[in-house]
Structures are given as C-alpha cells and as structure tokens.
Design an enzyme around this catalytic site. Structure first.
Site, PDB file in Angstrom:
ATOM      1  N   SER A  92       0.772  -1.207  -0.069  1.00 62.28           N
ATOM      2  CA  SER A  92      -0.027   0.029  -0.139  1.00 62.28           C
ATOM      3  C   SER A  92       0.985   1.164  -0.098  1.00 62.28           C
ATOM      4  CB  SER A  92      -0.793   0.077   1.303  1.00 62.28           C
ATOM      5  OG  SER A  92      -1.860   1.007   1.020  1.00 62.28           O
TER       6      SER A  92
ATOM      7  N   ASP B  15      -8.939  -4.634  -6.289  1.00 61.71           N
ATOM      8  CA  ASP B  15      -8.552  -3.934  -5.155  1.00 61.71           C
ATOM      9  C   ASP B  15      -9.181  -2.692  -4.913  1.00 61.71           C
ATOM     10  OD1 ASP B  15      -7.015  -2.217  -3.433  1.00 61.71           O
ATOM     11  OD2 ASP B  15      -5.009  -3.258  -3.828  1.00 61.71           O
TER      12      ASP B  15
ATOM     13  N   HIS C 129      -7.644  -5.919  -1.117  1.00 63.09           N
ATOM     14  CA  HIS C 129      -6.077  -4.956  -0.869  1.00 63.09           C
ATOM     15  C   HIS C 129      -5.271  -5.326  -0.033  1.00 63.09           C
ATOM     16  CE1 HIS C 129      -3.912  -1.088  -0.990  1.00 63.09           C
ATOM     17  NE2 HIS C 129      -4.254  -1.033   0.415  1.00 63.09           N
TER      18      HIS C 129
END
Lengths: 413, 265
Positions: free
Chosen positions: B95, B217, B245
């Site tokens: 991320s 995602d 995610h």
C-alpha cells in the site's frame, strides 16, 4: 431446548448479507435492501459491499475491517455508513464473521440501522472536542501568563552574574504564583526580587502580574527594600484582592570591586549568602507577609558582598518540596551550597535539578530560584541590550487579552 | 537502539542471511505480515516494524511536521536500514509503503538491492487520463469522515481483539494494539497517503523492482498498478489471483510465492 434456525425470518429488523471472496454481495435480506433502498437484483450478484459504503468506510473496510476479520475470524460493532441511490447516508453498525460455503469462504454480515446512536455519539464527540479545546485554551493561557512572571531575559550586570530559573508545578497547565524580576534603576543600582503570591489559578496569576509590575514602579519612588515592600503592601490592600504574597527584595549598588546589598523580606524565606571561603549564612531582615496588615513590620539589613561571594534566593517550592525522603528543606539547599559554588549558573541549575530529582521530576509547587555571584572585573560582560522589557510587556498584554477572552466565554456560558 | 525501539522492530529468521524488510501500509501494523513472514524465515533474516503512530511504535516520537509527507516516513525507513547495518536489503512495501520504499530507494539507492511493491499507487486521486480510483471529492470525504467517525477509527476494532474468547490463543498472540490508531495520527497519515502524488518519482528508481497487483483492489485499482509498472524503469509485473487490498492476509501463500520468486532469483 434450543432449536437450530434454518435462516433468518425475511422480515426481521436486522439487515443480513453474505459477501463472497471477491467482495460481491451474494445474498441479502429485505431489511438490508430497505436500508440501502435498492431492489434485490441491483444488489445481489451485482455490486460489492464496498460500493455501497461511503468512501471513508470503503477505505476503512479494506485497511481495518477485512484485515481484522481475516486474522480474527470476526469483527463486531463497527460504525459505518451505507449510501442510498439518492446520496443519503444511513449510519449502521456492522458485525461480521467468516464462514465456509460451497463456493469457499464468505463473509456473513449483520447490519443494524443506528441513526439515534450515531447522533448521540456525535453529541459526545462534540462535547469531547469542546472540552479538549477548552483545556488547550486554559493551558495556553497558563503558559502565556507564566511567561510574564519572569523577565524574558535577565539583563547582563557588569561585575555580577545573575541566573534565574522558574518551573511551574506539575505539567505546567495550572498557573501558580511564584515570580522573580531583575531590573536596573535610574541611579545605576539594581533590584532583584523573588516572591510568591498565595494560591493558584487565574486570579492568583492576575495578582502576580500586578505585584511584579507594581514592584518596578515602586522601586523608582522608594530607596530601601523595606520601603518598596511597604508601598507594595499598601497597593495590594488598595487593590482589594484577598490574596497576599511573600517577597524578598534586594537592592544592589556597585562600589569598586564590592557590592553593597540591602535586603528586606516580607514573610519570605531569607536568602542564603555563601562567601568565597565557603561560609554560609542567612541574609536579610524578616518582616510581615505582604498584603495583610495595614502596618506591616519590615526592616532592612545591609551587607558588603565581595568577589566570589554568592547569594541564592528561592521560593518555598524549593524548601517544601516533598519526596520519598521527606521534605527537601533548608538542609537540601545547604547541601547544594556546601558542595561549593563556582558560578551562579551552576548554583541555580544544581539546586533546581536536585529539587526536581527529590520529587521524582514532578514538582508539586512552583519553583523560582535566582542566584547572584560577584565576579572579577576581568570577566565582566558587555552592557545589556534593553530588549527584555519590551518582550515581557508584549507578553503581559497578550496574556491579558486571552484572559479577557476567557472571562467573556465564561460569562457567555 | 533508539531507532529499533521507536519502530518496534522485530527480527527473525537466519542470522547473517540476506535481509528482507516488510513494511506495513496505512491502517494496521507489522502484524499484517504475520502469515507471510514464515515463508522467508528459513533463508532470510526477516525484519518487520511499525511506522511511528502505528502498533507498538513510540507514539511520543510522532512529529506532525515530519510525518505530514511520505518523505518523513521514508527517512525512518532509511534510518532503520542504516541501523540494521546489513545493506543492501530487500524492501517489501504494501500500500502506501510502496511509495515510501520508492522514496527511500531514490534517496539512498545503495541501501536497497530489490523493491517489491504490493498493491502500489503513485497517486490515489484521478488526474486527467490518469485513473487513481478516487476523485478529489472522495478523498475530502474520507478525511472528513475520519473526523466525524472519530469513534469508529479509534476504538471500534478494540472489542474484537480484546474479547475474542472463542479464539483465546489467537487473541493472545496478537498485539492488542493491532489496528488501533490514535484518530488524530490516523487522519494525518491518511492525508499524507491519499493526497500524495509520487508519479514523478517513479522514473528515478534505480533498484530492480517487482510490482504485484491484486484483483478487485478497492484502494489501488489495476490502472494504478499498471502505471507504476510502466514508469519504474525495468519493473517486473505480477498479477495475483488474490482479490482485495490485503493479499498478504487473504492469500498469504500465493503472495509469499510471488515475492519469493523475485527475491530469490
């Protein structure tokens, strides 16, 4: 006997949905469809749970909700908002766990509408924010006021090293009444004052500022420290405050290498003189508390202080400091002095540090310390730039404005 | 030592083996990697840590100015790698940590020999032809909702962690601070993350890089991953079958295999 339920009744007041591994809703009951205000076919098999959430919750779902669910197998009571086709948001509480079905793992999700609870939470939140803000304002005010209790900069005095220190009690969020000041008179003499206005809080702070400013004005009119304190006593009685203070005033006049020092105390612990050869004695003439009696008993004592001699002046935050070993006391101060005085800076720092250590770092009361040491002419410092007063005045003005604002707020409430 | 404590750095695996550092993203903490780490402990020295403000980090070290941008976080990564004194290391970021790793590797390329970017996005907000997946209004709404859903962001997860009586072993194993965030810090981290634009930094990466992309995602869409692939010089691209995610939680074996193939090559 408990009966195993085959499924939820269709019309129960609790939204229920199942979400597949890919995030798409695979089944939903009537209550959930009612909450999101959408027909069955536009939800089941058609959209992801994520797409029905407000954007903040969408990110929360991915970054908090799912990770917790995957690591724990369940999540409970998460506040989220579902978005209806017309854009209105419905606050809900969501609990979910993981279950194994024919198509693999899926998320069983229960959704309760929670409008009233959310409103209540918002109220709580607002109240909490308001409290935090008020607390912050009070702390800033305390700190601003406290800065006016001591000179921004102790002026450089040729032939004399003067170093002051001030520590508010506790975390500094409450204003106390200790103060000190160092300033020069027109005659070229210097005045050093250390005092303590009784009590704490805003009212004590106002009196402290009044006392410190009055001292400067009165020191111009009167010669002897006892006269200055007597005039301050009158001023405090006229001021109408029922607070009193203790105060010690020193007047210093340079004569060749020596300094003539006149000391008067109004109910304040007497300063301690340490001579160059290590002899320690209390100095000054004791007198009445300031701001109590119409006819206070006050006197002056005069000394000749030579090169290497030092005087330390402090408030009762030093002597009355309490720790596991009892109270710091005069013995504590004497201990620091007996270890030898090499400079006013070291003396102030050492004494402050020892008092703080004695109380395990958390001062119960304000502490003010001023140390003075007569220097050789050789290590005289250059003349001071008179900036300190202007800054102090600015700060006092700002503090006063904040105070007035706070009072207005108080009245408004 | 101070740096290691500040970031709650945990080291496992084979002492003296090549070092692999796993960096968590916005949201939780180093526990996000717990299902992937074992796959590397036999032939790597594995390092996980918490960013300041997350998990078991030293909250007192939180500095609003420093952490207002990803550069502040990148400087912490550099400090951690310097303290390990085992450079160059492999850096695996998830991320927002992907861009933190990118920034750190640009600043100090000699400290890194490989970058793995899991679910990267160089910019979350759409911009002309660029599709980041969020509109500017979305991100404003996110930051605003973090204000209004203060309680949700701060404490909602806690009961699930503390009161998981049916799985006491798991609950005990997990740090109680998992996913719990000071709401003020979370909001600032969210702003630093979702308002960042690191597109111009990508061409400056000089370290061999693997981009791993998930299906569906909601935070970093395929277009964002492709953009990173196309702009980091020589980047390798891997499409995971995992969806969502957080593939390191939902599909740890597949994720570990994809990372392993690249870092062991």
């Amino acid at each position: 006997m408990t009966q195993r339920l085959e499924g939820l009744p269709a019309d129960v007041l609790c939204g229920y949905l199942e979400v597949g591994d890919d995030g798409v809703v695979t089944s939903a009951n009537d209550e959930f469809l009612r909450i999101v205000d959408r027909p069955h076919d536009e939800v089941v098999g058609a959209v992801s749970l994520s797409s029905l959430l407000a954007v903040g919750d969408r990110i929360y779902l991915e970054t908090h909700f799912r990770p917790t669910l995957q690591l724990h197998g369940e999540v409970r009571e998460i506040a989220m908002e579902l978005v209806r086709p017309d854009g209105t948001k419905v606050p809900v509480l969501v609990s979910a766990d993981m279950a194994l079905g024919k198509g693999g793992q899926f998320m069983r999700t229960v959704v309760f509408e929670a409008r009233d609870r959310r409103r209540y939470e918002q109220e709580l939140l607002r109240a909490r924010r308001a409290a935090e803000e008020a607390e912050g304002r009070a702390r800033r005010l305390a700190q601003t006021l406290q800065q006016t209790f001591v000179p921004a900069l102790v002026p450089d005095i040729p032939g004399l090293e003067v170093v002051g220190a001030y520590r508010p009690a506790g975390d500094g969020s409450e204003v106390g009444g200790d103060f000190y000041d160092v300033f020069q008179l027109h005659s070229g003499e210097w005045v050093v004052a250390v005092g303590d206005v009784c009590g704490k809080g805003v009212e004590a702070a106002v009196v402290t500022t009044f006392v410190r400013q009055s001292l400067r004005a009165l020191a111009v009119q009167w010669d002897d420290p006892s006269q200055i304190i007597r005039a301050l006593n009158t001023a405090m009685l006229q001021h109408g405050t029922d607070r009193f203070c203790t105060l010690v005033v020193l007047r210093l006049l340079k004569e060749d290498d020596d300094w003539l020092v006149t000391i008067s105390s109004g109910g304040h612990p007497l300063p301690l003189l340490t001579t160059a050869d290590g002899e320690i004695s209390e100095v000054g003439a004791s007198g009445s508390l300031v701001g109590v009696l119409a006819q206070p008993g006050l006197a002056d004592a005069r000394y000749v202080v030579g090169v290497g001699d030092s005087i330390v002046i402090f408030t009762d935050g030093v002597t009355e400091a309490r720790g596991e070993a009892g109270s710091f006391g005069l013995e504590g101060v004497l201990g620091v002095l007996e270890a030898g005085v090499t400079s006013a800076g070291d003396l102030t720092d050492n004494l402050l540090q020892q008092v703080l250590d004695f109380q395990a770092g958390e001062a119960r009361d304000d502490i003010a310390i001023v140390s003075i040491r007569v220097q050789d002419d050789a290590d005289e410092a250059p003349a001071p730039a008179p900036r300190a007063d202007v800054e102090a005045k600015d700060r006092a003005l700002r503090a006063l404005q904040e105070l007035q604002e706070l009072e207005r707020l108080d009245e408004a409430e | 030592m101070q740096v290691l404590a500040r970031h709650n750095v945990a080291v496992s695996g084979v002492e003296g083996a090549p070092v692999i550092v796993f960096a968590h993203g916005f949201g939780c903490d180093q526990n996000m990697w717990r299902l992937v780490v074992p796959a590397f402990e036999a032939d790597f020295q594995v390092v996980v840590f918490d960013y300041v403000g997350a998990g078991g980090s030293d909250l007192a070290a939180y500095d609003r100015d420093k952490y207002a941008s990803l550069a502040g976080y990148a400087s912490d990564v550099i400090e951690i790698v310097e303290h390990l004194d085992r450079a160059p290391v492999t850096f695996v970021g998830h991320s927002v940590s992907t861009m933190i790793g990118v920034l750190a590797s640009i600043e100090r390329p000699e400290l890194f020999d490989r970058l793995v970017l899991l679910g990267p996005s160089a910019r979350y907000i759409d911009d002309g032809d660029y599709v980041g997946g969020f509109s500017s209004a979305d991100i404003d709404e996110l930051l605003e909702s973090m204000d209004s859903n203060y309680l949700g962001w701060s404490h909602a997860i806690a009961p699930a962690i503390m009161g998981n009586e049916e799985q006491p072993a798991l609950a005990a194993e997990l740090d109680e601070s998992f996913c719990r965030t000071d709401p003020d810090i979370a909001r600032r981290f969210a702003a630093a993350t979702f308002l960042a634009d690191n597109r111009a930094d990508l061409p400056r990466v000089s370290v061999p890089t693997l981009v791993l992309q998930c299906r569906n995602d909601a935070i970093a869409p395929l277009s964002a991953g492709q953009y990173v692939r196309d702009h980091v010089p020589g980047a390798t691209f891997g499409q995971l079958d995992a969806s969502g995610h957080c593939p390191h939680l939902s599909a740890p074996a597949e994720t570990a295999a994809a990372i392993g193939e690249f870092v062991r090559a």
